[in-house]
Write an enzyme that holds these catalytic residues in place. Structure first.
Site, PDB file in Angstrom:
ATOM      1  N   TYR A 101      -0.969   3.433  -2.268  1.00 28.24           N
ATOM      2  CA  TYR A 101      -0.763   2.040  -2.685  1.00 28.24           C
ATOM      3  C   TYR A 101      -1.979   1.228  -2.260  1.00 28.24           C
ATOM      4  O   TYR A 101      -2.431   1.345  -1.126  1.00 28.24           O
ATOM      5  CB  TYR A 101       0.495   1.478  -2.015  1.00 28.24           C
ATOM      6  CG  TYR A 101       0.617  -0.025  -2.161  1.00 28.24           C
ATOM      7  CD1 TYR A 101       1.331  -0.584  -3.216  1.00 28.24           C
ATOM      8  CD2 TYR A 101      -0.019  -0.893  -1.255  1.00 28.24           C
ATOM      9  CE1 TYR A 101       1.409  -1.954  -3.375  1.00 28.24           C
ATOM     10  CE2 TYR A 101       0.056  -2.268  -1.408  1.00 28.24           C
ATOM     11  CZ  TYR A 101       0.769  -2.790  -2.469  1.00 28.24           C
ATOM     12  OH  TYR A 101       0.831  -4.148  -2.629  1.00 28.24           O
ATOM     13  N   GLU A 189      -2.539  -5.185  -7.819  1.00 29.71           N
ATOM     14  CA  GLU A 189      -1.919  -4.015  -7.197  1.00 29.71           C
ATOM     15  C   GLU A 189      -2.163  -2.761  -8.016  1.00 29.71           C
ATOM     16  O   GLU A 189      -2.101  -2.813  -9.250  1.00 29.71           O
ATOM     17  CB  GLU A 189      -0.404  -4.239  -7.163  1.00 29.71           C
ATOM     18  CG  GLU A 189       0.196  -4.240  -5.795  1.00 29.71           C
ATOM     19  CD  GLU A 189       1.690  -4.562  -5.856  1.00 29.71           C
ATOM     20  OE1 GLU A 189       2.151  -5.274  -4.973  1.00 29.71           O
ATOM     21  OE2 GLU A 189       2.387  -4.096  -6.780  1.00 29.71           O
TER      22      GLU A 189
END
Ligand code: GDP
Ligand code: MN
Length: 378
Positions: A101, A189
């Site tokens: 991530y 993101e």
């Protein structure tokens, strides 16, 4: 403002961040054609302005044409968190063994961009953040230095063991930071960022949100805006000179002044009621504004009662009262109204309202309690 995954990945690829080969499709036929062209496996992914599509069944791997067709039939038209899926992304299926991530947001505590990274990326990232927060590394970025190469490498070394990946990661983080600044993002993101079989980093998903107050200088981004029904109403309200925000309650509020509108909502809440909206009609007594405001309020089916709270400062209450009477005569609506009028020329205003048999109350507290009583009596 939010954009879709495929739009975010288009921006990524403009900055040469590697993304999957993919096509946006609106029909099952288009999905089939795209799948045949890309070659199997493919992944069919819902494109909606909501996260957690994977868990909601909005991401499906297809190994054959039949799979792709079934996936398209299932996902197109599906509801994910209140959004209907109208388009899907057909992306080349990728083999990987680990999900990372990376993300960036604005952190008010450090007054800087906060870079976040984790070795435990994937659909469970929210659980990781809750149950194992130390697995998410956080790096405030000094705005003077930006994402300096040494910092990018420091972050990459904490994620990857292999030196080639460290190099790729450091490069990717610097590009991502540049995207964040260039586009006035409030969130960027990649989840998951994966390592492909041939040892390269690849962005499998992309998410970007933008600062609405910067859209005036981001025309290309602004053009991607797909407002929801509620947002459309807010835009329409702004065009009529009203500030409107829809909420979930059933007491419609019409107030002159933003501070007073907030106070009105607080008082409704205080007495146990639920405001249906924030609505500031500003300082004029123009009947057209009141009509526009009433139309806005009554277009929300949840609204059971309307509470009008006017404080006459520079605007005089008798003018406002005349405007209200004119507007209400034209509207002829059947939703009960409670009116509170106070300030300059209030007595005169109240006389005008009372002569029309409209219900007036003396104070804001009374108005809120009366509105709640009316709702409860239904
Ligand atoms: P989200 O749930 O809305 O974040 O959607 P994602 O695009 O992140 O997809 C959810 C999950 O599907 C990812 O975390 C992956 O585990 C899986 N996934 C997505 N694309 C692929 C792919 O090309 N190959 C494989 N094997 N899994 C994928
Ligand atoms: Mn994701």
């Amino acid at each position: 403002m939010k954009i879709h995954e495929f739009q975010a990945k288009e921006i990524f690829s403009r900055y040469s961040i590697p993304v999957t080969k993919e096509t946006v499709c609106y029909t099952t036929d288009e999905v089939c054609t795209a799948s045949e062209r890309l070659g199997y496996p493919v992944v069919v992914k819902a494109q909606v302005h909501a996260g957690g599509r994977g868990k909601a069944g909005g991401v499906k791997l297809a190994r054959t044409l039949d799979d792709a067709k079934n996936a398209a039939n299932q996902i197109l038209g599906m509801d994910i968190k209140g959004y209907t899926v109208e388009k899907v992304l057909v992306a080349q299926g990728v083999k990987f063994n680990k999900e990372f991530y990376v993300g960036m947001t604005i952190d008010r505590n450090t007054k800087s961009v906060l870079f976040m990274a984790s070795k435990e990326g994937g659909v469970e990232i929210e659980e990781v953040a809750k149950d194992n927060p130390e697995a998410i590394l956080k790096f405030p970025i000094d705005p003077e230095l930006g994402m300096a190469p040494f910092l990018a490498r420091k972050i990459a070394f904490q994620l990857f063991d292999d030196f080639s990946l460290v190099k790729q990661g450091a490069d990717l983080f610097q590009k991502l930071y540049k995207i964040f600044l260039d586009t006035d993002s409030s969130l960027v993101e990649i989840n998951p960022l994966v390592i492909t079989d041939d040892g390269n980093l690849l962005a499998l998903d992309g998410k970007m949100n933008f600062d609405d107050n910067a859209l005036f200088r981001q025309k290309e981004i602004e053009a991607l805006n797909e407002p929801t029904e509620d947002e459309k109403k807010e835009i329409q309200a702004k065009e009529s000179g009203l500030t409107y925000i829809r909420l979930d309650g059933n007491i419609g509020c019409m107030v002159n002044g933003a501070g007073l509108a907030m106070a009105s909502m607080d008082v409704i809440k205080h007495f146990g009621g639920q405001p249906a909206n924030f609505l500031d009609i500003g300082g004029s007594s123009n009947p057209q504004k009141v009509i526009d405001a009433m139309n806005l309020l009554t277009s929300d089916k949840n609204v059971k009662v309307i509470m009008i709270n006017i404080f006459g400062g520079i605007t005089r209450c008798d003018d406002v009262a005349k405007g209200l009477v004119t507007a209400l005569e034209q509207l002829k609506m059947d939703i009960p109204i409670v009116i509170r009028l106070s300030g300059t020329n209030a007595e005169e205003g109240l006389r005008i309202i009372a002569s029309q048999n409209l219900p007036v109350v003396g104070s804001l507290s009374e108005a809120a309690q009366e509105a709640i009583r009316l709702v409860n009596a239904m």
